[in-house]
Design a protein around this motif. Structure first.
Motif, mmCIF file in Angstrom:
data_model
loop_
_atom_site.group_PDB
_atom_site.id
_atom_site.type_symbol
_atom_site.label_atom_id
_atom_site.label_comp_id
_atom_site.label_asym_id
_atom_site.label_seq_id
_atom_site.Cartn_x
_atom_site.Cartn_y
_atom_site.Cartn_z
ATOM 1 N N ASP A 292 -15.862 -0.586 15.011
ATOM 2 C CA ASP A 292 -16.472 -1.891 15.293
ATOM 3 C C ASP A 292 -16.137 -2.909 14.204
ATOM 4 O O ASP A 292 -16.773 -3.959 14.113
ATOM 5 N N ARG A 293 -15.112 -2.636 13.388
ATOM 6 C CA ARG A 293 -14.792 -3.500 12.260
ATOM 7 C C ARG A 293 -13.705 -4.523 12.615
ATOM 8 O O ARG A 293 -12.792 -4.221 13.377
ATOM 9 N N THR A 294 -13.808 -5.699 12.009
ATOM 10 C CA THR A 294 -12.788 -6.731 12.185
ATOM 11 C C THR A 294 -11.602 -6.421 11.260
ATOM 12 O O THR A 294 -11.744 -5.693 10.269
ATOM 13 N N PRO A 295 -10.413 -6.992 11.539
ATOM 14 C CA PRO A 295 -9.277 -6.807 10.621
ATOM 15 C C PRO A 295 -9.587 -7.282 9.206
ATOM 16 O O PRO A 295 -9.139 -6.675 8.230
ATOM 17 N N GLU A 296 -10.360 -8.356 9.090
ATOM 18 C CA GLU A 296 -10.725 -8.865 7.763
ATOM 19 C C GLU A 296 -11.571 -7.835 7.016
ATOM 20 O O GLU A 296 -11.398 -7.618 5.811
ATOM 21 N N GLU A 297 -12.496 -7.194 7.710
ATOM 22 C CA GLU A 297 -13.332 -6.179 7.067
ATOM 23 C C GLU A 297 -12.521 -4.959 6.655
ATOM 24 O O GLU A 297 -12.760 -4.364 5.610
ATOM 25 N N MET A 298 -11.541 -4.595 7.472
ATOM 26 C CA MET A 298 -10.737 -3.419 7.157
ATOM 27 C C MET A 298 -9.892 -3.635 5.908
ATOM 28 O O MET A 298 -9.522 -2.669 5.233
ATOM 29 N N ARG A 299 -9.591 -4.879 5.577
ATOM 30 C CA ARG A 299 -8.848 -5.132 4.338
ATOM 31 C C ARG A 299 -9.647 -4.693 3.111
ATOM 32 O O ARG A 299 -9.075 -4.344 2.085
ATOM 33 N N LYS A 300 -10.975 -4.714 3.232
ATOM 34 C CA LYS A 300 -11.819 -4.265 2.119
ATOM 35 C C LYS A 300 -11.761 -2.752 1.940
ATOM 36 O O LYS A 300 -12.183 -2.231 0.907
ATOM 37 N N HIS A 301 -11.260 -2.055 2.953
ATOM 38 C CA HIS A 301 -11.152 -0.602 2.868
ATOM 39 C C HIS A 301 -9.747 -0.165 2.478
ATOM 40 O O HIS A 301 -9.435 1.027 2.504
ATOM 41 N N THR A 302 -8.911 -1.131 2.141
ATOM 42 C CA THR A 302 -7.578 -0.814 1.616
ATOM 43 C C THR A 302 -7.533 -1.349 0.180
ATOM 44 O O THR A 302 -8.235 -0.847 -0.660
ATOM 45 N N GLY A 303 -6.689 -2.352 -0.106
ATOM 46 C CA GLY A 303 -6.746 -2.969 -1.427
ATOM 47 C C GLY A 303 -5.464 -2.938 -2.226
ATOM 48 O O GLY A 303 -5.469 -3.341 -3.398
ATOM 49 N N LEU A 304 -4.361 -2.452 -1.634
ATOM 50 C CA LEU A 304 -3.105 -2.464 -2.380
ATOM 51 C C LEU A 304 -2.582 -3.891 -2.488
ATOM 52 O O LEU A 304 -2.363 -4.562 -1.473
ATOM 53 N N VAL A 305 -2.424 -4.376 -3.701
ATOM 54 C CA VAL A 305 -1.853 -5.705 -3.949
ATOM 55 C C VAL A 305 -0.456 -5.490 -4.522
ATOM 56 O O VAL A 305 -0.300 -4.931 -5.604
ATOM 57 N N ARG A 306 0.535 -5.950 -3.810
ATOM 58 C CA ARG A 306 1.916 -5.698 -4.221
ATOM 59 C C ARG A 306 2.459 -6.880 -5.019
ATOM 60 O O ARG A 306 2.303 -8.030 -4.633
ATOM 61 N N ARG A 307 3.092 -6.576 -6.130
ATOM 62 C CA ARG A 307 3.710 -7.622 -6.931
ATOM 63 C C ARG A 307 5.030 -8.043 -6.303
ATOM 64 O O ARG A 307 5.652 -7.287 -5.550
ATOM 65 N N GLN A 308 5.467 -9.251 -6.622
ATOM 66 C CA GLN A 308 6.744 -9.714 -6.081
ATOM 67 C C GLN A 308 7.877 -8.798 -6.499
ATOM 68 O O GLN A 308 8.784 -8.517 -5.714
ATOM 69 N N ALA A 309 7.856 -8.332 -7.724
ATOM 70 C CA ALA A 309 8.843 -7.364 -8.189
ATOM 71 C C ALA A 309 8.082 -6.183 -8.780
ATOM 72 O O ALA A 309 7.543 -6.259 -9.881
ATOM 73 N N ARG A 310 7.998 -5.082 -8.017
ATOM 74 C CA ARG A 310 7.222 -3.927 -8.464
ATOM 75 C C ARG A 310 7.855 -3.329 -9.717
ATOM 76 O O ARG A 310 9.043 -3.053 -9.762
ATOM 77 N N LYS A 311 7.025 -3.114 -10.744
ATOM 78 C CA LYS A 311 7.546 -2.556 -11.983
ATOM 79 C C LYS A 311 7.953 -1.106 -11.772
ATOM 80 O O LYS A 311 7.187 -0.316 -11.227
ATOM 81 N N PRO A 312 9.145 -0.735 -12.217
ATOM 82 C CA PRO A 312 9.572 0.659 -12.066
ATOM 83 C C PRO A 312 8.862 1.556 -13.056
ATOM 84 O O PRO A 312 8.350 1.104 -14.083
#
Length: 550
Positions: A292-312
């Motif tokens: 019964d969750r909205t897509p916006e609410e499901m973002r709170k159950h994830t949380g990966l923030v990707r950098r423009q250039a991921r550090k190796p």
């Protein structure tokens, strides 16, 4: 691509003379359908990129629906009892270690509160349809009808093409188009197109015969039975299933508006879950606590923030392609780090976007256990939420595994016992007050998109973290080997939104899979875990695998 093709296909409609439209001298058109009929149908879920085929036989007291080209059958008949509430027979193939595609049969007896009644897949005719024009669909002269309504925060646009059939002495639907928009959020909720063809008035009663099957009592709950076979647009059905869902998951909503929003989301997921499960895809979805969750609410159950250039990683992967190939020949057929004492219990990030902390702590917990004879310690997720802001993380608003690793390399990670329990919220950093922390030398990026490299790393250094795209289907996963389309679960780097842990690999019916530890609690998936296919980089799982060195 499939959606584009479907939309193009159904835009080709030739206007031609059909049955006369109603005028001032005509009587009202009665759009009721025949009570007894057999036909075939095709349903296109344009917003879900899915096509489903049906055959249905229906009488006043019996029904049979064949799904997925007859692989799954649902037969409902009255019982001999004077107070019959019906009996449902669910016939389906299952593959075991001893037999491939063994046909199984489960039966469920209806009750006064939840009767098993004949299914009708034809469109609801209780809407205020208006005849708009004569048309021709698939070479059949028809009348085109249109209806529009708003209900429970949703706006419906319903288009129906039907013809009057003299054999049935009744109208029959030929095509049905349903668009539903969420009025509160302003997006297309779903768009389904039905086709109906090969109608027959007379058929043998033995289509309802189940005597050739050894049917056993179903062990499923009423909620599981309800979602699988009944029409997802019948109001009484939706109300009954939604009430059962709220009771099962202790759902309480603040007001009537929220209740209506949740019900619409839930109804959309009923259609998805039922359709996917009938396809016998090797995995199952469920109406779990996320249904019964909205897509916006499901973002709170994830949380990966990707950098423009991921550090190796600061420690290179020590196995080149040739070394991986030679080592892969000696790898075990199955591996499970849980059996090696390298995995702590399933945790729950709840509605804080902290998946990146749960994945990284799990990997470090495993690496420490490798070094101290299998002694597991539970490390603090809350410390990362509170303290790693200066490394590119943002607490409950998200972060990344490399941000976590860099902070841990500089400060060390305390135990959950000393730092304090997970709070599901941002808090004050207390790292300076800790008496003991666990540091790491660094982290290593495994060769991406290489199943053998991941296996080599897992057996020798794992568990390992990895990024995935947690789609709607992903969130509703209940069991089996998960394998879904790129359209549902994209694997492109810029779509990865969730961090999980690969703890092992195995094989089921010839299909290799990764054993994935999630951070959504033990009631999600398989006791908190997921089996996701080890092929085709499903949901991007093989894109960014990493392990740590302690």
């Amino acid at each position: 691509m499939l959606v584009t093709k479907l939309l193009f296909l159904f835009s080709i409609v030739v206007v031609a003379p059909g049955r006369r439209l109603k005028d001032d001298k005509d009587e009202d058109v009665d759009l009721s359908w025949p009570e007894e009929y057999h036909c075939e149908a095709r349903r296109m879920y344009l917003s879900a990129n899915l096509i489903e085929n049906f055959k249905i036989w229906r009488t006043e007291k019996k029904s049979r629906v064949d799904y997925n080209d007859g692989a799954v059958k649902s037969i409902i008949v009255p019982t001999k009892s004077r107070r019959s509430h019906g009996m449902r027979y669910y016939i389906f193939p299952k593959t075991t270690n001893y037999e491939e595609n063994e046909m199984a049969c489960e039966k469920t007896k209806g009750s006064r509160g939840e009767p098993e009644e004949p299914v009708d897949l034809l469109p609801n005719t209780f809407e205020n349809y208006v005849a708009v024009e004569n048309d021709t669909i698939f070479g059949v002269p028809v009348t085109k009808f249109f209806a529009e309504k708003e209900e429970d925060g949703s706006k419906y646009k319903l288009t129906l093409w039907a013809k009057f059939d003299s054999d049935f002495d009744s109208w029959i639907p030929i095509k049905y188009d349903e668009e539903v928009y969420n009025s509160w959020f302003g997006y297309l909720d779903h768009h389904d197109i039905w086709e109906f063809y090969n109608y027959e008035k007379d058929f043998a009663d033995d289509v309802f015969d189940v005597s050739s099957y050894d049917c056993v009592e179903s062990g499923k709950t009423s909620l599981e039975n309800e979602i699988s076979f009944k029409h997802p647009n019948k109001n009484d059905h939706i109300d009954r299933v939604f009430n059962a869902y709220k009771e099962k998951h202790n759902k309480v909503y603040s007001n009537e508006k929220e209740h209506s929003i949740r019900k619409r989301i839930f109804q959309k997921n009923i259609r998805l879950v039922a359709a996917r499960n009938r396809q016998n895809l090797g995995y199952k979805l469920s109406l779990n606590h996320f249904a019964d969750r909205t897509p916006e609410e499901m973002r709170k159950h994830t949380g990966l923030v990707r950098r423009q250039a991921r550090k190796p990683g600061n420690i290179p992967f020590p196995y080149d392609e040739a070394k991986v190939k030679s080592m892969s020949d000696s790898l075990p057929d199955e591996y499970d780090a849980r059996l090696m004492g390298l995995v702590t219990y399933i945790k729950n990030q709840e509605d804080c976007g902290s998946c990146w902390t749960f994945a990284t702590t799990a990997v470090i917990e495993g690496a420490i256990a490798r070094n101290n004879g299998g002694k597991l310690v539970s490390l603090s997720n809350q410390a990362l939420i509170d303290c790693a802001w200066g490394y590119g993380a943002a607490g409950c608003n998200g972060g990344s595994d490399d941000a976590a690793y860099e902070w841990i390399r500089d400060y060390g990670l305390p135990t959950e016992e000393e730092y304090g329990q997970y709070a599901n919220r941002d808090g004050f950093c207390k790292i300076d007050n800790m008496t003991r922390t666990y540091t790491i030398k660094g982290f290593t990026d495994i060769t991406p998109n290489s199943i053998n490299a991941i296996k080599v790393a897992l057996v020798n250094h794992g568990p390992i973290t990895t990024s995935v795209h947690a789609s709607n289907e992903f969130s509703l996963y209940a069991g089996g080997v998960f394998y879904t389309s790129e359209a549902d679960c994209p694997k492109s780097t810029n779509m990865l939104n969730h961090e999980v842990v690969i703890v092992g690999y195995g094989e089921e019916n010839g299909d290799e899979f990764w054993i994935v530890k999630n951070s959504w609690g033990p009631t999600w998936g398989i006791d908190g875990y997921m089996h996701i296919a080890a092929r085709d980089n499903v949901c991007g799982i093989e894109t960014e695998p990493t392990y740590v060195i302690v």
